[in-house]
Design a protein around this motif. Structure first.
Motif, PDB file in Angstrom:
ATOM      1  N   LEU A  26       0.795  -1.229   0.000  1.00  0.00           N
ATOM      2  CA  LEU A  26       0.000   0.000   0.000  1.00  0.00           C
ATOM      3  C   LEU A  26       0.830   1.281   0.000  1.00  0.00           C
ATOM      4  O   LEU A  26       0.483   2.253   0.665  1.00  0.00           O
TER       5      LEU A  26
ATOM      6  N   GLY B   1     -11.809   0.077   0.626  1.00  0.00           N
ATOM      7  CA  GLY B   1     -11.882  -0.291   2.032  1.00  0.00           C
ATOM      8  C   GLY B   1     -11.023   0.632   2.867  1.00  0.00           C
ATOM      9  O   GLY B   1     -10.407   1.560   2.356  1.00  0.00           O
ATOM     10  N   ARG B   2     -10.978   0.381   4.180  1.00  0.00           N
ATOM     11  CA  ARG B   2     -10.122   1.235   4.987  1.00  0.00           C
ATOM     12  C   ARG B   2      -9.456   0.430   6.086  1.00  0.00           C
ATOM     13  O   ARG B   2      -9.784  -0.734   6.302  1.00  0.00           O
ATOM     14  N   GLY B   3      -8.518   1.077   6.773  1.00  0.00           N
ATOM     15  CA  GLY B   3      -7.798   0.421   7.844  1.00  0.00           C
ATOM     16  C   GLY B   3      -7.083  -0.814   7.354  1.00  0.00           C
ATOM     17  O   GLY B   3      -6.549  -0.844   6.244  1.00  0.00           O
ATOM     18  N   PHE B   4      -7.107  -1.837   8.202  1.00  0.00           N
ATOM     19  CA  PHE B   4      -6.393  -3.078   7.913  1.00  0.00           C
ATOM     20  C   PHE B   4      -6.889  -3.746   6.638  1.00  0.00           C
ATOM     21  O   PHE B   4      -6.162  -4.472   5.984  1.00  0.00           O
TER      22      PHE B   4
ATOM     23  N   LYS C 194      -7.587   2.926  -3.940  1.00  0.00           N
ATOM     24  CA  LYS C 194      -7.736   2.207  -2.684  1.00  0.00           C
ATOM     25  C   LYS C 194      -9.197   1.874  -2.459  1.00  0.00           C
ATOM     26  O   LYS C 194     -10.081   2.644  -2.809  1.00  0.00           O
TER      27      LYS C 194
ATOM     28  N   THR D  65      -7.795  -2.230   3.918  1.00  0.00           N
ATOM     29  CA  THR D  65      -7.540  -1.417   2.728  1.00  0.00           C
ATOM     30  C   THR D  65      -6.815  -2.249   1.681  1.00  0.00           C
ATOM     31  O   THR D  65      -5.901  -2.992   2.005  1.00  0.00           O
TER      32      THR D  65
END
Lengths: 428, 573
Positions: free
Chosen positions: B148, B169-172, B167, B174
Motif C-alpha cells: 500500500l 476499504g479502509r484500515g487493515f 484504494k 484497505t
C-alpha cells in the motif's frame, strides 16, 4: 457548582434560525466591532484571550489566525470542523442546532482577521437533520446583512456554505477533512505544509472546531480581559463537557475551564445509578486516557490534565461502572480504531489491528507477558511514527488503561501464562 | 541555504530540501519504500522516520523539509527500533513467497529488510489480502504482496490520468483495486505497465508468457521473433549491464541460443509504418481528411483513446503498429518466401511493452487468416529466458538479424524514444513532398523528455505543425485541446509511456536517471546507421515492388491498416 452559560447562552431561549433573535441577545456585536478594527488588532485580542482550540488538540487560536493571516494568497478559507465524530461527544451538535449564528459570527470574525471571504461548515454525516436548520439560519443571516456582501454596510464580504461529511471518523482530522471536501478519499496529509499555508484547494485555510468559533464572538464583544476572568490561572474561559456512560444525568454542560472531574461525574452527572460503583473514566474521547476511581479528583484544565495522566480532548467524560470489565473496555476501544483507521500509514493501519489482536488475546488467553511487551513497543511505534493524530493517540487509552489497572491485567497475564505452561506440559 | 547537522555531520543545503535528500548528500542512506525519485512525496510507509532535536515525534525524512540549525539523528536506537517495528508490521501483512516471486532479488522490501538487518521472527500471524487478478493479458496484480505504498496509483492517476487503480476499504482491510472492484481486464487500464515499473515489490508484475514460447519450441513449431527498436536499448540493462548499453548483435545471438529459429528486426516494419503513415498524412493534408492525424503505434494509447476519447477516433491514423504490420507479413509474405506454412509458424514479438500483449489478441489483428502475432514477450521476460538458458550475455559473439527483413534504418531505430516516430515521419514526408534531399536529418525540436513538444516544419511553402505527447496525462491534455478545436496541429505523436517505448512497462525497472542514458543510446544508434530515412531502405522498396504494391494500396490496406472501437461503456458500473 453552577453552570456558566456563555456558549450555551441562547440555547432553548431563542429561535435558532433567527438572526434577529440572536442580535436581540447581543449577537453579532463582536463581528460589528471587529469590522472597524485592523486584522492584526483582532488577532491580538484573540491571542490575548488565550483561547485554545476546543476540538481536542488545543492549539492556540490566535497563533493559528496569525499563521493564516501571514500566508500570502488572494484566496483563503475559514473552515468550521463540525465532523463531531468522537464517540460520547455531542457538544457541537447542541451549538449547531440551537445557536448556529454564534458559529457564523465566529467564522466571520476569523475570516475578517485572516482576509478570507469564503467559509465552509463540514457537517458530520450523521447530523443530516441539522442541514435544514443551518441552511435556514444562513439564509436569514444573509437577509439581516450579517453574512454575504458588505456585511453590516462595511467593505467586508463573507459567506458560508455547508459541506456534508463523508462519514468517517478520520475526517474530523483537519487535513483529512480538507481532502474529503475536495472530493477525495478522507485521508490525512503529511505536515508541513500546514493547512494555514496550503489547505483547501492548496490555499491558506484556518480550520476551527465549532465550539472554538462560538467563543470568538463573545471574546470580541466583551474583550479578552473579561474572558480571562473565567477559568484557571493557565487556561481561561468556559468549556462544554459531554457526560455519558453509566451516569444518571447524561448531557452537555458548560462550566469554567478547570472544573473538577469528580464534580462533573457526581454533581452534574448525578453519580452512578442503581447502587453500582465507579470503575473507570475515559476523558477526552475514545482516544483519551482511561483512569481509575482514585484519579478522578482532577481539575479539567488542559494544563493540568495531561500531567496527571488524563486527557482533555473535546471535553468528553465517559463514566464506566463496575459491571464492566476493563479488559473488555480496552478491547472495545481498539476495535473502534481498527474500524476507523483510514489505512494510509503503516503504523496505524497495521498497528491498530495488531494491538486489537493482542488485547483480545488477554481475554482469550493467548497474550502472555511477551505479548504485553509487544503491546507497549507497538504503542511507542504508533505514537512516534503514525502520520496523523488518530494513529498517534491510539496508545493513550491503551497505555493509560494498562498502567491504571495494572493489577487486573496482571491477573489475566498470570492466568494466561499458567494455562500456557499446563498446555505445554500436556503436550509432553 | 541553511546549515544543518545530520548524524553529527554539518552540511549546507538549499531551503526546502527534505531531510532524505540532505542525508543522501552527506552519505547517509535512509531506508524508503513509498518514496520514488520520480513521484511526489507520499510519506505513508513511515520506514524513513528520523529524530529531530526538539521534536517529540519522529518525522518522515522523505517529506520533512530542513530548517536553519536543524539537528537530525537518523540512526539512534529509538529510530532503529521504531523502523524495525514498522517493517515487521509490513512483513506480517505481506505474502511470504519471496523465493518464487518474480521480483526476488530485485525487491525494495527485500533490500530494506536486508539493509536494516531484520533477522528476527515476526511476532504476528501472517495475514493475507485476498485477491490475485490475472484477468489482464498484460499486468498481474497480486494484492497479497501489496504494501500500500501508493506508487502504482500515483503513476496511473497523476502521470497517466487513467485512474484504473485506487484504494478500496479502509484500515487493515484497505487494498488496491480497480474501480467498482472490477477485474483489471474490464477496467479503464490501458495495459501500459507503468504501475509495474512503479511497484517496489511483486504486487504488480508482467503477465508471464514465456511458458507458451517454450511449448511452441518443444512442439517443433517454426518459432520466429521480431525485436522492437527499444529492446536493444534495454536488454543489456535487464541483464545487469549499464543503462544505455546497446548491442543488437549479442541480442540476436542470445535469442538464437534460446531457441528462436529466426530473429527479425522490427525496425523494418517501423520503416514500413512510416511509409504508410507518411502517405496517409499527405493524403489527409491534400484531400481534406481529418486533422490533426494522430499516431497509432502505441496500443496503450489506442485503448486510452477508445476509452476516453471515442469521438476523436477518426483522428487516429489507420496504420497498424509496426508489431502488427510485421505480424501480418510474417504469416503472408514470409511463408511465400520461406516455404514454411503459416500454420506452422509461431510468431513471437519481443517488446518493451506490456500493452503489446493486449494488442496482439485484439480480434481484428488476424489479417493473415491466423492470429498475426502469437505471443508477446517483454524485455524482462526475454532476460529471464536468456538467464534460464545459462547464457552469459556479456561474453556473446555478435550475429546479424535474419533476412529478408534484415535491414532497418535509423528512422526505425528512433521509434523507441518519444518524438522518434514524428522525426522518422518528417524525414520521409519532407523528401516525398519537396522532392529534395533532406540535408540535416536531426529534428532536435521533437527530441527530449519535455511532456508536450511542439514544432513546425516548412515543407517548401507548406507549413506542417506537429506536436508530441508522452505519458497519457500529457496525451489527455493534447486531446482535450483537439476536442475543443483549439489545436491547429496537422500531426500528433502520442506514446503512452513517459519517455516513449524505452520507458515502457516491459523494460527493467526504471527511473528518469536511467531514462536519460537509454535515450542517449537511441540517438547514438541512429547516428551509426548508414541509412537514416525509411523510404531509402532498399528492402522496403523491394517489398512494395514484389508484394505490397504502393503505400495505401489495396494489399497495404488489407494487411497494414486497422479499425478502432468505442470502449467508453467501460465507465458504466
Amino acid at each position: 457548582m453552577e453552570e456558566v452559560r456563555v456558549l450555551l447562552r441562547n440555547v432553548d431561549r431563542i429561535n435558532p434560525v433567527s438572526a434577529v433573535d440572536y442580535m436581540n441577545e447581543g449577537g453579532y456585536e463582536g463581528l460589528k466591532k471587529s469590522l472597524w478594527m485592523s486584522e492584526l488588532d483582532i488577532i491580538h485580542e484573540i491571542t490575548e484571550s488565550t483561547l485554545r482550540g476546543r476540538g481536542g488538540a488545543g492549539f492556540p487560536t490566535g497563533i493559528k489566525l496569525s499563521h493564516a493571516h501571514n500566508a500570502r494568497s488572494k484566496n483563503k478559507f475559514v473552515l468550521c470542523n463540525a465532523d463531531e465524530g468522537e464517540p460520547g461527544t455531542n457538544k457541537d451538535r447542541i451549538l449547531l442546532s440551537k445557536d448556529p449564528n454564534s458559529i457564523f459570527e465566529g467564522m466571520a470574525i476569523a475570516a475578517r482577521a485572516i482576509g478570507a471571504d469564503k467559509g465552509y461548515i463540514y457537517l458530520r454525516a450523521e447530523y443530516p437533520y441539522i442541514v435544514p436548520i443551518l441552511e435556514q439560519a444562513l439564509e436569514n443571516a444573509r437577509e439581516a446583512g450579517c453574512l454575504g456582501d458588505n456585511i453590516f454596510g462595511s467593505e467586508f464580504s463573507f459567506d458560508i456554505e455547508i459541506r456534508p461529511g463523508g462519514g468517517a471518523y478520520v475526517c474530523g482530522e483537519e487535513s483529512a477533512m480538507i481532502e474529503s471536501m475536495e472530493g477525495k478519499r478522507g485521508e490525512p496529509r503529511f505536515r508541513p505544509p500546514y493547512p494555514t499555508v496550503q489547505g483547501l484547494f492548496q490555499e491558506p485555510t484556518a480550520v476551527f472546531n465549532v465550539e472554538t468559533l462560538a467563543n470568538i464572538g463573545p471574546i470580541m464583544y466583551r474583550g479578552a480581559d473579561w474572558y480571562k476572568t473565567m477559568g484557571t490561572k493557565k487556561s481561561h474561559g468556559t468549556k462544554l463537557y459531554t457526560i455519558s456512560g453509566n451516569v444518571r444525568n447524561k448531557g452537555v454542560y458548560e462550566y469554567e475551564v478547570g472544573v473538577n472531574l469528580k464534580d462533573l461525574i457526581y454533581e452534574a452527572g448525578g453519580g452512578i445509578p442503581d447502587g453500582r460503583k465507579l470503575l473507570a473514566v475515559q476523558t477526552g474521547g475514545t482516544a483519551g486516557a482511561i483512569i481509575n476511581k482514585h484519579q478522578i479528583n482532577m481539575p479539567m484544565d488542559p494544563a493540568y490534565v495531561a500531567d496527571s495522566g488524563g486527557s482533555m480532548g473535546a471535553g468528553d467524560v465517559l463514566v464506566i461502572d463496575n459491571t464492566n470489565d476493563i479488559v473488555d473496555i480496552l478491547d472495545n476501544v481498539l476495535s473502534f480504531f481498527v474500524h476507523e483507521s483510514c489505512g494510509k500509514c503503516t503504523p496505524c493501519r497495521e498497528g491498530s489491528m495488531r494491538l486489537y489482536q493482542l488485547a483480545s488475546g488477554i481475554i482469550d488467553g493467548t497474550t502472555t507477558s511477551e505479548g504485553m511487551e509487544n503491546i507497549r513497543e507497538l504503542c511507542e511505534t504508533m505514537r512516534l511514527a503514525s502520520l496523523c493524530g488518530l494513529g498517534q493517540s491510539v496508545p493513550i487509552p491503551v497505555l493509560s488503561c494498562l498502567d491504571n489497572f495494572r493489577e487486573i491485567f496482571d491477573e489475566y497475564i498470570v492466568r494466561n501464562e499458567k494455562n500456557k505452561k499446563i498446555a505445554a506440559g500436556g503436550a509432553k | 541555504m541553511v546549515q544543518i547537522v545530520i548524524d553529527g555531520q554539518e552540511t549546507e543545503v538549499e531551503v526546502g530540501t527534505t531531510i532524505l535528500e540532505a542525508a543522501k548528500k552527506v552519505g547517509v542512506k535512509i531506508p524508503t519504500l513509498c518514496h520514488h525519485p520520480d513521484q511526489a512525496v507520499k510519506a505513508n510507509c513511515r520506514i524513513c522516520v528520523v529524530e529531530i532535536e526538539g521534536q517529540k515525534l519522529l518525522q518522515p525524512s522523505c517529506s520533512f523539509p530542513v530548517w536553519e540549525g536543524m539537528v537530525v539523528r537518523t540512526n539512534t536506537p529509538k529510530v532503529q527500533r521504531v523502523r524495525s517495528n514498522v517493517l515487521e508490521l509490513i512483513l506480517a501483512h505481506h505474502a511470504q513467497e519471496c523465493l518464487f516471486c518474480s521480483r526476488n532479488g530485485n525487491c525494495e522490501l527485500q533490500e530494506v529488510t536486508q539493509d536494516m538487518h531484520f533477522t528476527r521472527e515476526v511476532r504476528y500471524t501472517n495475514e493475507t489480502r485476498h485477491g490475485k487478478d490475472e484477468s489482464s493479458p498484460s499486468v498481474v496484480r497480486d494484492t497479497n504482496k501489496c504494501i500500500l505504498c501508493g506508487r502504482c496509483s500515483y503513476v496511473c492517476d497523476k502521470i497517466q490520468s487513467v485512474g484504473a487503480l485506487c484504494k478500496e476499504g479502509r484500515g487493515f482491510s484497505t487494498k488496491l483495486s480497480s474501480a467498482y472492484g472490477k477485474d483489471l481486464a474490464d477496467s479503464t487500464c490501458t495495459n501500459c505497465g507503468q504501475c509495474i515499473q512503479a511497484c517496489p515489490v511483486g504486487a504488480l508484475t508482467i503477465h508471464d508468457d514465456t511458458e507458451h514460447v517454450y511449448e511452441a519450441m518443444e512442439a517443433g513449431k517454426h518459432v520466429i521473433a521480431q525485436v522492437a527498436p527499444a529492446v536493444r536499448i534495454t536488454i543489456a540493462e535487464a541483464l545487469g549491464e549499464n543503462p544505455g548499453t546497446v548491442n543488437k548483435g549479442r541480442l540476436v545471438t542470445a535469442m538464437k541460443r534460446v531457441g528462436f529459429d529466426k530473429v527479425f528486426d522490427t525496425d523494418f516494419s517501423a520503416d514500413l509504418t512510416i511509409m504508410e503513415e507518411g502517405h496517409e498524412l499527405l493524403n489527409r493534408l491534400q484531400n481534406g481528411g481529418t486533422l490533426p492525424m494522430v499516431t497509432s503505434c502505441c496500443p496503450a494509447w489506442i485503448k486510452f483513446c477508445e476509452t476516453s476519447f471515442p469521438e476523436e477516433l477518426p483522428h487516429l491514423s489507420t496504420c497498424k503498429s509496426p508489431q502488427q504490420m510485421f505480424g501480418a507479413l510474417l504469416k503472408t509474405w514470409y511463408p511465400e518466401r520461406s516455404g514454411v506454412y503459416p500454420k506452422d509458424i509461431y510468431s513471437v514479438s519481443i517488446m518493451p511493452c506490456t500493452a503489446k500483449k493486449f494488442e496482439c489478441v485484439r480480434p481484428e489483428m488476424n489479417s493473415s487468416g491466423y492470429q498475426d502475432v502469437d505471443k508477446v514477450i517483454t524485455v524482462q521476460e526475454l532476460a529471464n529466458m536468456i538467464c534460464a538458458a545459462g547464457i552469459n550475455f556479456a561474453d556473446l559473439p555478435e550475429t546479424e538479424f535474419d533476412s529478408p527483413f534484415g535491414l532497418g534504418t535509423g528512422a526505425g531505430e528512433i521509434f523507441g524514444a518519444t518524438g522518434g516516430v514524428m522525426e522518422a515521419a518528417l524525414r520521409t514526408v519532407y523528401e516525398v513532398v519537396t522532392g529534395e534531399e533532406l540535408e540535416d536529418v536531426d529534428f532536435n525540436a521533437v527530441r527530449g523528455f519535455e511532456g508536450i513538444k511542439e514544432a513546425s516544419v516548412d515543407l517548401k511553402g507548406i507549413e506542417v505543425k506537429v506536436a508530441i505527447a508522452h505519458g497519457l496525462g500529457n496525451a489527455r491534455k493534447l486531446m482535450n485541446a483537439v476536442k475543443a478545436g483549439e489545436a491547429d496541429y496537422h500531426f500528433i505523436e502520442v506514446m503512452a509511456c513517459p519517455g516513449g517505448c524505452i520507458g515502457g512497462g516491459g523494460n527493467p525497472i526504471k527511473n528518469w536517471k536511467k531514462m536519460e542514458k537509454r535515450l542517449e543510446g537511441v540517438y547514438a544508434e541512429d547516428k551509426k546507421l548508414p541509412i537514416r530515412k525509411s523510404h531509402e531502405n532498399p528492402y522496403i522498396q523491394k517489398i512494395y515492388n514484389d508484394f505490397l504494391g504502393e503505400p495505401l494500396g489495396e494489399q497495404s490496406h488489407k494487411l497494414l491498416h486497422t479499425t478502432y472501437i468505442d470502449r467508453s461503456d467501460i465507465f458504466k458500473s
